[in-house]
Write an enzyme that holds these catalytic residues in place. Structure first.
Site, PDB file in Angstrom:
ATOM      1  N   GLN A   1       0.807  -1.223   0.000  1.00 33.16           N
ATOM      2  CA  GLN A   1       0.000   0.000   0.000  1.00 33.16           C
ATOM      3  C   GLN A   1       0.840   1.273   0.000  1.00 33.16           C
ATOM      4  O   GLN A   1       0.501   2.246  -0.673  1.00 33.16           O
ATOM      5  CB  GLN A   1      -0.941   0.009   1.200  1.00 33.16           C
ATOM      6  CG  GLN A   1      -2.192  -0.791   0.988  1.00 33.16           C
ATOM      7  CD  GLN A   1      -3.222  -0.559   2.073  1.00 33.16           C
ATOM      8  OE1 GLN A   1      -2.954   0.094   3.091  1.00 33.16           O
ATOM      9  NE2 GLN A   1      -4.412  -1.090   1.882  1.00 33.16           N
ATOM     10  N   PHE A   2       1.913   1.283   0.769  1.00 36.16           N
ATOM     11  CA  PHE A   2       2.782   2.457   0.834  1.00 36.16           C
ATOM     12  C   PHE A   2       4.227   1.989   0.920  1.00 36.16           C
ATOM     13  O   PHE A   2       4.521   0.961   1.545  1.00 36.16           O
ATOM     14  CB  PHE A   2       2.449   3.334   2.053  1.00 36.16           C
ATOM     15  CG  PHE A   2       1.088   3.965   1.997  1.00 36.16           C
ATOM     16  CD1 PHE A   2       0.879   5.129   1.270  1.00 36.16           C
ATOM     17  CD2 PHE A   2       0.012   3.393   2.658  1.00 36.16           C
ATOM     18  CE1 PHE A   2      -0.382   5.708   1.207  1.00 36.16           C
ATOM     19  CE2 PHE A   2      -1.247   3.960   2.601  1.00 36.16           C
ATOM     20  CZ  PHE A   2      -1.442   5.122   1.873  1.00 36.16           C
TER      21      PHE A   2
ATOM     22  N   HIS B   1       3.226   7.841   4.878  1.00 36.59           N
ATOM     23  CA  HIS B   1       2.463   7.899   3.640  1.00 36.59           C
ATOM     24  C   HIS B   1       3.193   8.702   2.570  1.00 36.59           C
ATOM     25  O   HIS B   1       2.826   8.642   1.396  1.00 36.59           O
ATOM     26  CB  HIS B   1       1.073   8.478   3.906  1.00 36.59           C
ATOM     27  CG  HIS B   1       0.282   7.639   4.852  1.00 36.59           C
ATOM     28  ND1 HIS B   1       0.043   8.005   6.159  1.00 36.59           N
ATOM     29  CD2 HIS B   1      -0.294   6.432   4.705  1.00 36.59           C
ATOM     30  CE1 HIS B   1      -0.662   7.058   6.759  1.00 36.59           C
ATOM     31  NE2 HIS B   1      -0.881   6.089   5.905  1.00 36.59           N
TER      32      HIS B   1
END
Length: 688
Positions: free
Chosen positions: A416-417, A465
């Site tokens: 995801q990141f 993030h």
């Protein structure tokens, strides 16, 4: 055989003829586990499992395990599994992929391989192993406590708890000590006996018959019910942890003596005598004959050729090619200009249609369609068995992909990141990228790993993030890393990445700039100049192929990802001021064609490398060095990089990163200093 190999390895090491003496002494009961399995059942083995490998070799005609293992001990180039690169237990003919220092890092891929067996059944058959195979992996009681082991156990149980087929036998060879640290009595059993999703069985690894009984039951459950089994084999460690480990420094003499009295060879000798198979003299004679045979074969093995050059060592870093498995595209291409996330989604749908062996996996990629919508509607189109929503564990996601790749599938995994990769990166470094190297190209685990990353994104923030730390990816031999700057290139890079995985069996990382996923505009709101038409199913950007915008000679900007977008914004101002420049887009961040980079900038007065990653350990260091090595004068070369800092939250999120303003300011200064443009000719802007 296993015991004499352990003993003779130490003798050879003392002579400088062997180099890795971690042995199997005390664990030889695992031979009975091999006897309970088929030789086609894939086995991911603990480094103390020589007896398992020797026993399995007896089930397949034409094997020469003693000779093979001694070649491995001697690091001979003729070692049939690793080609002299490491002392490993492995064999293509015996379905034993090689493992090196297995501190539980092989457990996630064993889980993935077991999951892949059931997945192939849903896909209509295929794969490297028979459909009714059982996967076995083994490890020690100390490794049981490693987070990687616990993650793999949790993932296997999590899947089985929900009814997913998981024909897996996980063997914990419990000798009660991890180098010098004791394992608490009863800890392994207490941890596993009631673990959801697992069947728990135990056996006395000193007793071949008891081990064989338990192993047969474990295999029966796994094969018939497709459920994971934890087989707890109690054993003893003899001779210390490895050749350099002097256990008398931390174990009392009475403990060492008691362990030696529990030698499984002595227990086995007792079994043979009690059952009337061999008497005392026959056992002693067999032991003596085997010792002489090992010594004799070892003298031949140590004289066989060794690896001598860097080219020989590196020959298996890149896996061998195989025939393509792609179907022609029958659909139509939507040519409406769109941002990166939309075109990636279209490309992924096309690829899933063209490659029936392609499987996607990651957290939230299915029903949700990914955090940024890149995988929207793909699960509805291709089914949950091909677009798999995983648990939240990056180690298990990567291990799942490695195991699927072992078994002939081509996984596309999503992390995801970028910051989420760092707790799991050893699955890439220590497992995925090393398999071809340590198996001499005989085993591969091709895969594409999509990672959303880099800085500049709005909304989410902070260092988890927005992460611009990519040095670890560029430092893994054989790993390929691509990074698109625009939607059309994202399609070309993704389609080439899948081709590389399918045909060349490569491990490829696609680093996708989050800030550009949905970005449509370049210079002003609504201009739509960062939307691109889908270039179609045959468009691919090969490794090392550069992109270029403009042909000016005052300044060349070499960059990638967000740097291309920012440089285009800066270029609009600079060209209006009379500065003629070009922008070179790297596209690939590993295996860079430095000769091509040099040719693309050689006729420019100044070269500025814009690198959105940190100044230390950044791509700019490699680029500048390569240009200097090719004869470019240092005074023409310059860097603009991110600071050596984490990225903060809020309005300060971009202050440590290159900006369009900073690029324009630096570019003006360079061309004026070089005399390419007279400062008086520049427009009277405050920056000028």
């Amino acid at each position: 055989m296993s015991r004499h190999l352990d003993l003779h390895a130490r003798r050879l090491q003392a002579r400088g003829e062997a180099f890795y003496t971690i042995g199997s002494a005390g664990h030889e009961g695992n031979a009975a586990i091999a006897g309970a399995l088929r030789p086609t059942d894939p086995a991911f083995l603990h480094y103390r499992d020589a007896a398992f490998l020797l026993q399995r070799s007896r089930q397949v005609p034409g094997q020469t395990p003693l000779w093979d293992l001694l070649l491995s001990f001697a690091a001979s180039a003729e070692d049939p599994i690793s080609g002299g690169r490491h002392k490993v237990l492995g064999s293509k003919a015996l379905a034993v992929p090689p493992q090196t220092s297995t501190i539980a890092s092989h457990l996630p891929k064993a889980m993935g391989a077991a999951y892949g067996l059931g997945l192939w059944r849903r896909l209509g058959g295929g794969g490297e192993w028979p459909a009714d195979s059982v996967v076995v992996c083994s490890f020690g009681d100390a490794s049981f406590n490693h987070s990687t082991a616990q993650g793999a156990l949790n993932a296997a149980g999590w899947a089985a708890y929900q009814g997913s087929p998981m024909p897996l036998v996980m063997v914990c060879e419990d000798n009660g000590i991890g180098i010098s640290t004791p394992t608490p009595e009863g800890w392994v059993e207490a941890s596993m006996r009631a673990r959801p999703g697992f069947h728990y069985l135990s056996c006395d690894g000193l007793d071949l018959l008891d081990t064989w009984r338990a192993a047969r039951e474990a295999v029966r459950i796994a094969r018939r019910h497709k459920q994971p089994v934890f087989l707890h084999m109690r054993c003893v460690r003899l001779f210390g942890h490895a050749g350099s480990d002097a256990q008398q420094a931390y174990l009392a003499p009475q403990r060492i003596k008691a362990d030696e009295a529990r030698d499984p060879l002595l227990v086995s000798a007792g079994l043979l005598r009690r059952h009337g198979v061999l008497d005392r003299d026959a056992i002693a004679e067999l032991y003596r004959e085997l010792g002489e045979r090992v010594a004799h074969v070892a003298e031949q093995a140590i004289r066989r050729p060794k690896l001598e050059t860097a080219a020989q060592v590196m020959a298996s870093l890149v896996p061998p090619a195989r025939p393509p498995r792609i179907r022609p595209w029958q659909g139509e291409v939507d040519a409406t200009p769109a941002p990166m996330a939309k075109l990636l989604n279209q490309a992924l749908a096309r690829l899933m249609d063209r490659y029936p062996q392609l499987v996607m996996a990651g957290e939230d990629i299915g029903r949700k369609g990914g955090v940024y919508g890149v995988t929207q509607r793909l699960q509805a189109q291709f089914g949950p068995h091909r677009v798999i929503d995983t648990l939240l564990d990056e180690q298990s996601i990567l291990g799942l992909g490695i195991g699927l790749g072992h078994n002939g599938l081509v996984p596309i995994l999503e992390i995801q990141f970028l910051a989420y990769l760092h707790n799991a990166e050893d699955q890439l470094r220590g497992e995925a990228a090393t398999l071809s190297f340590f198996s001499n190209g005989q085993y591969t685990n091709p895969m594409v790993v999509r990672i959303a990353g880099l800085g500049y994104q709005k909304g989410f923030g902070g260092h988890f993030h927005n992460d611009n730390a990519i040095a670890v990816l560029r430092d893994i031999p054989g790993l390929l890393v691509a990074c698109p700057s625009n939607a059309a290139d994202a399609v070309g890079l993704m389609q080439e990445a899948v081709r590389l995985a399918d045909e060349e069996q490569r491990v490829v990382v696609m680093l996708e700039p989050i800030a550009l996923y949905h970005n449509r505009d370049l210079l002003e709101e609504g201009d739509q100049r960062w939307c691109f038409a889908d270039p179609g199913p045959e468009h691919r950007l090969p490794v090392g192929e550069l992109g270029q915008w403009g042909a000016g000679r005052d300044l060349a900007i070499v960059t990638y990802g967000n740097g291309v977008y920012l440089s285009r914004q800066a270029a609009a101002r600079l060209e209006a001021e009379g500065i003629a420049l070009r922008i070179v887009d790297l596209r690939w961040l590993t295996a860079i064609d430095h000769d091509a980079v040099y040719r693309s900038v050689a006729d420019c007065g100044q070269v500025l490398v814009v690198d959105e990653c940190r100044r230390s350990g950044s791509l700019s260091e490699e680029l500048i060095t390569a240009l200097v090595e090719r004869g470019m004068a240092g005074h023409r070369l310059h860097r603009l990089t991110a600071e050596d800092s984490f990225i903060p939250l809020g309005r300060a999120a971009t202050v440590t990163l290159p900006s369009a303003d900073a690029i324009a300011l630096r570019a003006r200064a360079l061309v004026v200093e070089a005399g390419s443009v007279d400062q008086k000719t520049l427009t009277g802007s405050p920056q000028a």
